[in-house]
Motif scaffolding. Structure first.
Motif, PDB file in Angstrom:
ATOM      1  N   LEU A 188       0.826  -1.207   0.000  1.00 28.53           N
ATOM      2  CA  LEU A 188       0.000   0.000   0.000  1.00 28.53           C
ATOM      3  C   LEU A 188       0.866   1.267   0.000  1.00 28.53           C
ATOM      4  O   LEU A 188       0.557   2.236  -0.705  1.00 28.53           O
ATOM      5  N   TRP A 189       1.955   1.267   0.764  1.00 30.35           N
ATOM      6  CA  TRP A 189       2.835   2.431   0.795  1.00 30.35           C
ATOM      7  C   TRP A 189       3.590   2.606  -0.523  1.00 30.35           C
ATOM      8  O   TRP A 189       4.020   3.722  -0.862  1.00 30.35           O
ATOM      9  N   SER A 190       3.763   1.497  -1.270  1.00 29.46           N
ATOM     10  CA  SER A 190       4.477   1.600  -2.552  1.00 29.46           C
ATOM     11  C   SER A 190       3.609   2.218  -3.642  1.00 29.46           C
ATOM     12  O   SER A 190       4.146   2.721  -4.639  1.00 29.46           O
ATOM     13  N   ILE A 191       2.287   2.204  -3.459  1.00 28.97           N
ATOM     14  CA  ILE A 191       1.381   2.689  -4.499  1.00 28.97           C
ATOM     15  C   ILE A 191       1.613   4.168  -4.835  1.00 28.97           C
ATOM     16  O   ILE A 191       1.788   4.517  -6.009  1.00 28.97           O
ATOM     17  N   PRO A 192       1.627   5.081  -3.847  1.00 31.25           N
ATOM     18  CA  PRO A 192       1.859   6.493  -4.211  1.00 31.25           C
ATOM     19  C   PRO A 192       3.284   6.764  -4.678  1.00 31.25           C
ATOM     20  O   PRO A 192       3.559   7.846  -5.206  1.00 31.25           O
ATOM     21  N   LEU A 193       4.193   5.790  -4.523  1.00 26.92           N
ATOM     22  CA  LEU A 193       5.569   5.941  -4.979  1.00 26.92           C
ATOM     23  C   LEU A 193       5.810   5.275  -6.324  1.00 26.92           C
ATOM     24  O   LEU A 193       6.923   5.321  -6.853  1.00 26.92           O
ATOM     25  N   ASN A 194       4.773   4.665  -6.889  1.00 29.65           N
ATOM     26  CA  ASN A 194       4.886   3.962  -8.173  1.00 29.65           C
ATOM     27  C   ASN A 194       4.867   5.002  -9.289  1.00 29.65           C
ATOM     28  O   ASN A 194       3.844   5.224  -9.955  1.00 29.65           O
ATOM     29  N   LEU A 195       5.998   5.618  -9.519  1.00 29.29           N
ATOM     30  CA  LEU A 195       6.056   6.825 -10.340  1.00 29.29           C
ATOM     31  C   LEU A 195       5.710   6.576 -11.799  1.00 29.29           C
ATOM     32  O   LEU A 195       5.074   7.422 -12.440  1.00 29.29           O
ATOM     33  N   TYR A 196       6.123   5.429 -12.358  1.00 29.07           N
ATOM     34  CA  TYR A 196       5.813   5.232 -13.779  1.00 29.07           C
ATOM     35  C   TYR A 196       4.328   5.026 -14.004  1.00 29.07           C
ATOM     36  O   TYR A 196       3.754   5.596 -14.948  1.00 29.07           O
ATOM     37  N   ALA A 197       3.686   4.213 -13.179  1.00 25.35           N
ATOM     38  CA  ALA A 197       2.255   3.975 -13.353  1.00 25.35           C
ATOM     39  C   ALA A 197       1.481   5.289 -13.257  1.00 25.35           C
ATOM     40  O   ALA A 197       0.599   5.580 -14.078  1.00 25.35           O
ATOM     41  N   ILE A 198       1.837   6.103 -12.263  1.00 25.18           N
ATOM     42  CA  ILE A 198       1.162   7.394 -12.086  1.00 25.18           C
ATOM     43  C   ILE A 198       1.460   8.328 -13.261  1.00 25.18           C
ATOM     44  O   ILE A 198       0.562   8.984 -13.801  1.00 25.18           O
ATOM     45  N   SER A 199       2.713   8.369 -13.690  1.00 22.60           N
ATOM     46  CA  SER A 199       3.097   9.245 -14.805  1.00 22.60           C
ATOM     47  C   SER A 199       2.410   8.842 -16.099  1.00 22.60           C
ATOM     48  O   SER A 199       1.956   9.697 -16.872  1.00 22.60           O
ATOM     49  N   ALA A 200       2.324   7.527 -16.347  1.00 20.09           N
ATOM     50  CA  ALA A 200       1.695   7.047 -17.586  1.00 20.09           C
ATOM     51  C   ALA A 200       0.219   7.415 -17.638  1.00 20.09           C
ATOM     52  O   ALA A 200      -0.299   7.827 -18.686  1.00 20.09           O
ATOM     53  N   VAL A 201      -0.467   7.268 -16.504  1.00 20.04           N
ATOM     54  CA  VAL A 201      -1.894   7.591 -16.450  1.00 20.04           C
ATOM     55  C   VAL A 201      -2.106   9.090 -16.642  1.00 20.04           C
ATOM     56  O   VAL A 201      -2.975   9.522 -17.410  1.00 20.04           O
ATOM     57  N   ILE A 202      -1.305   9.899 -15.947  1.00 21.47           N
ATOM     58  CA  ILE A 202      -1.445  11.357 -16.058  1.00 21.47           C
ATOM     59  C   ILE A 202      -1.091  11.834 -17.465  1.00 21.47           C
ATOM     60  O   ILE A 202      -1.772  12.694 -18.046  1.00 21.47           O
ATOM     61  N   LEU A 203      -0.038  11.258 -18.048  1.00 21.80           N
ATOM     62  CA  LEU A 203       0.369  11.657 -19.394  1.00 21.80           C
ATOM     63  C   LEU A 203      -0.724  11.338 -20.411  1.00 21.80           C
ATOM     64  O   LEU A 203      -1.014  12.160 -21.292  1.00 21.80           O
ATOM     65  N   SER A 204      -1.335  10.163 -20.293  1.00 18.44           N
ATOM     66  CA  SER A 204      -2.414   9.815 -21.224  1.00 18.44           C
ATOM     67  C   SER A 204      -3.595  10.767 -21.052  1.00 18.44           C
ATOM     68  O   SER A 204      -4.270  11.113 -22.032  1.00 18.44           O
ATOM     69  N   LEU A 205      -3.846  11.216 -19.822  1.00 18.34           N
ATOM     70  CA  LEU A 205      -4.905  12.200 -19.586  1.00 18.34           C
ATOM     71  C   LEU A 205      -4.567  13.523 -20.272  1.00 18.34           C
ATOM     72  O   LEU A 205      -5.431  14.149 -20.901  1.00 18.34           O
TER      73      LEU A 205
END
Length: 471
Positions: A188-205
């Motif tokens: 759970l603590w690794s989720i907000p630190l998962n930078l590529y997954a977050i970046s990919a989703v935001i970039l596609s948005l």
């Protein structure tokens, strides 16, 4: 086999380079498999050829891999049933009559939103988002390559951020096997630190909002605006005849014929995890649950047609088999990709790359290096899950030995695995995204790669800062 050296990387590298240069995905994968078995056979080409054939057949000996192949064929039957039964046309008409999706921008919002909401399993995510959005992308002249990019960027990146699905179950199992007392907390603590997954989703948005077309995507969009659905010499991973077939006489378009089967499929996925996990979602079988879910969707689609008296059992069977036949090229690519992954594991390619980490590294470079090594492994073997299985047991003990928090190290591995998988032409998620968007696979890889590299660069910088100042 002798001690591993750089040659263990040659089979996946050969397959990837040949696929991009020649656009002959089947022959490229086959060449990589053959080279891998030649290396295992000590350089004997004919022995390697015989072993390569056996290696491809051996893929089907794995229940999980066999389920993936069967799942792929059933998807083809489901898509054909939804198309022939008037479900897709009915759903599109339903959206347009309510003016919810009546232009190019809204069709992209639909694809992105569908991928964001359906987070049960990555292949189901791309299947649903692609099936729902593809007719609208074609109608409003948005390229299928952009559709493939959007649904690919909201499949695995979204799934890895949600713990209550097959992805969460798999990674929690890996963490539990390492004897970590609070595996769920670490994940759970690794989720907000998962930078590529977050970046990919935001970039596609951002791509959807600002219509940001870079590199090959700009050319694809210009072609689509000119009315050409596919590029010259393109070979879509699903027969266009299945997507544009004329319904049988008497078939009335109905949104229900698409919405209900897909809703059942999405809802049955967690039910399958619960059943196969004996009451525990996190211990369920992802491959079994996915196969059950798509089979249940086919059953519901058939029942609707029979109740509405629109198609007979014979007609439904014909449509289903035609759809499954139209998806055989995708099933063959997956079969060869799985075989290439198997030979890469036999060569211990992942362990060789992981071993390049070294023992005397500062914490400032550990996180970005873990990210890059995980990305290299995932790109080479085409499997994020295989990468997690290799790298998490390496990263966690390193963090423990240094007395550092585990979550950033787990996040670096997960991010790298998703990045490599997202960029790799031999990844199953990349292949299924091409199929769901009905576009040429190499066209999808070429148009997606610049975006993946942007998100990867942001992630690398982020892990460098994290390692230097916060770990």
């Amino acid at each position: 086999m002798t001690e591993a050296n750089f040659t263990v990387l040659l089979p996946p590298v050969l397959a990837i380079v040949l696929a991009i240069v020649s656009r002959q995905v089947y022959l490229s994968l086959a060449a990589g498999i053959w080279l891998g078995y030649v290396l295992l056979a000590g350089g004997a080409p004919l022995v390697g050829l015989a072993d390569a054939i056996d290696g491809v057949i051996a893929v089907l000996q794995s229940p999980g891999d066999a389920r993936v192949i069967v799942f792929t064929l059933v998807i083809g039957g489901l898509i054909a049933t939804l198309e022939a039964g008037g479900g897709v046309r009915g759903f599109v008409q339903w959206l347009e009559t309510r003016q919810w999706v009546d232009n190019a921008k809204r069709s992209q919002w639909l694809a992105w939103g569908t991928g964001f909401v359906i987070f049960i399993e990555s292949n189901i995510t791309v299947l649903v988002a692609g099936t729902v959005s593809r007719p609208l992308f074609d109608r409003y002249k948005v390229s299928r390559e952009k559709l493939a990019y959007i649904i690919d960027s909201t499949s695995a990146p979204i799934c890895i951020l949600i713990p209550l699905n097959a992805w969460g179950a798999f990674n929690l199992g890996l963490l539990d096997s390492l004897g970590i007392d609070s595996a769920l907390d670490v994940f759970l603590w690794s989720i907000p630190l998962n930078l590529y997954a977050i970046s990919a989703v935001i970039l596609s948005l951002l791509v959807v909002i600002f219509d940001w077309n870079i590199g090959p995507m700009k050319a694809a969009e210009a072609r689509a605006q000119a009315g050409a659905v596919l590029s010259k010499d393109a070979t879509p991973l699903i027969d266009d005849d299945l997507l544009n077939q004329v319904s049988l006489p008497g078939i009335q378009p109905s949104a229900l014929n698409m919405i209900l089967p897909i809703a059942v499929m999405v809802c049955f996925m967690p039910a399958g995890l619960w059943i196969t996990g004996n009451g525990n979602l996190l211990e369920g079988s992802g491959s079994t649950s996915v196969l059950w879910a798509v089979l249940m969707a086919v059953a519901v689609a058939w029942v609707l047609q029979l109740v509405q008296r629109q198609m007979s059992v014979s007609q439904l069977t014909h449509v289903f088999l035609k759809g499954a036949g139209g998806i055989v090229p995708l099933a063959l690519i997956l079969l060869l990709a799985l075989a290439l992954g198997d030979v890469a594991q036999a060569l211990e390619a992942g362990q060789y790359v992981a071993g390049l980490l070294g023992d005397n590294l500062s914490t400032a470079v550990l996180l970005p290096l873990l990210f890059l090594v995980s990305a290299a492994i995932a790109f080479s073997v085409g499997s994020s899950w295989g990468t997690f299985a290799i790298m998490i047991p390496i990263a966690v003990p390193v963090a423990q030995a240094l007395g550092l928090p585990l979550a950033p190290f787990v996040a670096a591995v997960l991010s790298g695995g998703i990045f490599g998988d997202h960029a790799s032409p031999i990844s199953d998620t990349t292949v299924v995204s091409s199929m769901a968007a009905a576009t040429d696979h190499i066209d999808h890889v070429r148009t997606q790669l610049p975006y993946a590299l942007v998100a990867g660069g942001v992630s690398l910088l982020g892990f460098s800062i994290m390692g230097a100042f916060f770990v």
